[in-house]
Design an enzyme around this catalytic site. Structure first.
Site, PDB file in Angstrom:
ATOM      1  N   ASP A 171       0.900  -1.157   0.000  1.00 47.53           N
ATOM      2  CA  ASP A 171       0.000   0.000   0.000  1.00 47.53           C
ATOM      3  C   ASP A 171       0.932   1.198   0.000  1.00 47.53           C
ATOM      4  OD1 ASP A 171      -1.405   2.298   0.999  1.00 47.53           O
ATOM      5  OD2 ASP A 171      -3.044   0.942   1.516  1.00 47.53           O
ATOM      6  N   HIS A 172       0.981   1.917  -1.090  1.00 46.52           N
ATOM      7  CA  HIS A 172       2.042   2.923  -1.210  1.00 46.52           C
ATOM      8  C   HIS A 172       1.918   4.034  -0.176  1.00 46.52           C
ATOM      9  CE1 HIS A 172      -0.900   5.212  -3.578  1.00 46.52           C
ATOM     10  NE2 HIS A 172      -0.135   6.275  -3.411  1.00 46.52           N
ATOM     11  N   HIS A 219      -5.716   2.813   1.940  1.00 48.59           N
ATOM     12  CA  HIS A 219      -4.987   3.996   2.408  1.00 48.59           C
ATOM     13  C   HIS A 219      -5.622   4.603   3.658  1.00 48.59           C
ATOM     14  CE1 HIS A 219      -3.296   3.356  -1.439  1.00 48.59           C
ATOM     15  NE2 HIS A 219      -4.032   4.177  -2.150  1.00 48.59           N
TER      16      HIS A 219
HETATM   17  C1  BG6 Z   1      -4.175   4.728  -5.634  1.00 48.05           C
HETATM   18  C2  BG6 Z   1      -5.569   4.762  -6.153  1.00 48.05           C
HETATM   19  O1  BG6 Z   1      -3.997   3.642  -4.764  1.00 48.05           O
HETATM   20  O2  BG6 Z   1      -3.888   5.929  -4.929  1.00 48.05           O
HETATM   21  C3  BG6 Z   1      -5.785   5.978  -7.041  1.00 48.05           C
HETATM   22  O3  BG6 Z   1      -5.848   3.590  -6.888  1.00 48.05           O
HETATM   23  C4  BG6 Z   1      -5.374   7.223  -6.301  1.00 48.05           C
HETATM   24  O4  BG6 Z   1      -7.129   6.052  -7.466  1.00 48.05           O
HETATM   25  C5  BG6 Z   1      -3.987   7.088  -5.723  1.00 48.05           C
HETATM   26  O5  BG6 Z   1      -5.422   8.305  -7.228  1.00 48.05           O
HETATM   27  C6  BG6 Z   1      -3.637   8.263  -4.840  1.00 48.05           C
HETATM   28  O6  BG6 Z   1      -2.295   8.182  -4.461  1.00 48.05           O
HETATM   29  P1  BG6 Z   1      -1.472   9.510  -4.082  1.00 48.05           P
HETATM   30  O7  BG6 Z   1      -0.148   8.998  -3.643  1.00 48.05           O
HETATM   31  O8  BG6 Z   1      -1.444  10.356  -5.303  1.00 48.05           O
HETATM   32  O9  BG6 Z   1      -2.237  10.154  -2.975  1.00 48.05           O
END
Ligand code: BG6
Length: 523
Positions: A198-199, A261
């Site tokens: 989960d980034h 997230h």
């Molecule tokens: C991803 C989702 O996990 O996270 C996307 O699938 C979303 O829909 C993105 O735009 C948001 O990531 P960040 O790092 O730009 O907040």
């Protein structure tokens, strides 16, 4: 998690053992935009072992040379570290290989195993493999089966190579499918070989939540229902579905953002102190939060959950289409691009403290922020006429952008009389540390190569998050509607979301350093 105390120098981490990163879905967007730029940066920083290689696996025929050229373009476009020229690129390019294969074809995986053996033999290193599934979720089961059947799922030991597998979200569509997927993947790999990524957990500001809470004496005594009135978690995006309509229309904001997230953010704010920074200890505390969330039964979804869809509108002065007009989205779609909900953590620390969560696409600004709203002071003295009512204290964790932390408090405006105003004490990462922090994928890829799973989602964690959200999804699916509430693109979401929090006498707020307005503001 690595702990480095008090130093400003490079983090003290061991280098990973020699390994090959095998990317399934090597022709895809994730590989180009995130993975290879991250790997390149790690390589440039000297954080990867000398004996390291990448093997891209995908369906289309392609030579190694063509793959390298494609990835160079990706790095030049998306990486924050760009190659200075051919000489700079060459040592990295030499480590990139392409393997054409079909995810259902056993022979292609046998050939992959032979290729990985050959690469390992040529470098004199053990055949350690880090598999990255940058593929649609439907492929997870086939790929894990094939990897295991090809003898590539070794757990590793003193004399045998190791294998680890990184799996992208979404992990399942609901509790039942996540359980089935866990069982399937665990049939091929042991849990400590599985890295559900989960980034958000790779973001510096997300990692800092635990440091803020547990490296300071100040916050812990007031981090509970006695002092905290409520918590707001906002994940606002300006982007729409960005050509991902086919995926998104089957996911929606609950599955795409809330289940992963936002649940991680909620856990990090709500959890008890772990007894160590060991990955099991940290994740066990997060799971306890998820298991203590006050369930929203399907029949209560209408009262506690607001879903909506963006309609055509204007963003940054440009007209943008509505969600139902996006490519690959059904014209009568009921998929939400916005969700707001209210929940509680049913334990002694948080008894009665509402946690309001909201996320949406096509909102006016890209902001991820956690607001800890403290209880108002008693309605006497300065909080009574003629001075009050006063704004309560708010501690805001700005996850992105303009990463930092602010504390809103009251001060007396200098002058003869008493006039009280709210101000913010602010900490900003950029001003404090300069430079750019590591990208989330850089950090997470390195952790996986090192075998550190603290920042990855454990099987029970993913299931506990689904256990909370599945009744909500069931309640949504059962609603007899033909249209979701709409909000114009470029607005802060539907009126129903305002009503959700305002009916409790509270308002959505974001701090001014995000909004660049002169006061802390509603919305
Ligand atoms: C991803 C989702 O996990 O996270 C996307 O699938 C979303 O829909 C993105 O735009 C948001 O990531 P960040 O790092 O730009 O907040």
């Amino acid at each position: 998690m690595d702990a480095e105390v008090g130093g400003g120098s490079a983090p003290k981490r061991d280098a990973p053992q020699p390994f090959t990163l095998v990317i399934f879905g090597a022709s895809g967007d994730l590989t180009h935009r995130k993975l290879i730029p991250a790997v390149y940066r790690l390589f440039q920083e000297g954080l990867l072992p000398e004996r390291f290689a990448v093997v891209g696996f995908a369906r289309s025929p392609k030579s190694d040379e063509a793959f390298r050229a494609e990835l160079r373009k990706a790095v030049e476009t998306f990486s924050r570290a760009k190659p200075a020229g051919d000489d700079d690129w060459a040592p990295f390019a030499a480590r990139l290989h392409y393997h054409r294969g079909d995810y259902q074809n056993a022979a292609d995986f046998q050939a992959l195993a032979a290729r990985l053996d050959a690469l390992a033999a040529a470098s004199g290193a053990p055949r350690n493999c880090l598999f990255y599934l940058a593929t649609p979720p439907e492929m997870i089961q086939a790929i894990t089966d094939q990897v295991r059947a090809a003898g590539l799922a070794e757990a590793g030991g003193a004399s045998s190579p190791w294998s680890r597998i990184i799996i992208e979200k979404p992990f399942g569509r609901d509790l039942a499918s996540a359980r089935a997927l866990n069982a399937h993947v665990q049939g091929a790999f042991a849990e400590n070989q599985i890295f559900r990524i989960d980034h958000y957990l790779g973001k510096e500001t997300v990692q800092n939540i635990l440091v803020l809470r547990f490296a300071n004496a100040l916050f812990e005594p007031i981090w509970n229902h006695k002092y905290v009135d409520h918590v707001q978690i906002t994940v606002a995006e300006t982007v729409g579905v960005e050509g991902r309509g086919a995926y998104y229309d089957h996911a929606g904001a609950i599955r795409d953002m809330a289940q992963n997230h936002m649940m991680h953010l909620l856990c990090l704010v709500g959890m008890e102190a772990p007894n160590s920074l060991d990955s099991e200890a940290v994740r066990s505390e997060k799971v306890k939060v998820l298991k203590t969330l006050h369930l929203i039964p399907p029949t209560c979804v209408g009262d506690r959950v607001v879903r909506a869809q963006y309609a055509a509108g204007t963003l940054a002065g440009q007209p943008v289409p509505g969600y139902r007009e996006e490519p690959a989205v059904a014209p009568d779609s009921l998929t939400e691009t916005y969700v707001a909900l209210k929940t509680f953590i049913d334990n002694w620390r948080w008894a009665g403290v509402p946690f309001y969560l909201r996320t949406g696409k096509r909102l006016p600004a890209r902001i991820t922020e956690i607001g800890i709203h403290f209880k108002p002071v008693p309605q006497v003295l300065f909080n009574a006429p003629p001075f009050g009512p006063m704004a309560p204290n708010v501690l805001t964790l700005r996850i992105q952008p303009n990463e930092g932390i602010s504390l809103q408090f009251q001060v007396k405006r200098p002058g003869w009389g008493i006039r009280i105003e709210s101000f913010e004490m602010d900490f900003g990462y950029a001003a404090a540390f300069g430079g750019e922090p590591p990208e989330a994928y850089e950090r997470l890829l390195l952790d996986a190569a090192l075998g550190d799973s603290t920042l990855f989602t454990r099987s029970d964690e993913v299931e506990a998050a689904w256990a909370f959200l599945t009744p909500i999804l069931e309640g949504c699916a059962g609603q007899p509607i033909t249209r979701l509430p709409a909000y114009p693109a470029g607005s802060w979401g539907p009126a129903e979301a305002d009503a959700l929090i305002e009916s409790d006498g509270r308002r959505w707020t974001l701090m001014k350093r995000h909004t660049h307005r002169s006061t802390a503001k509603t919305k």
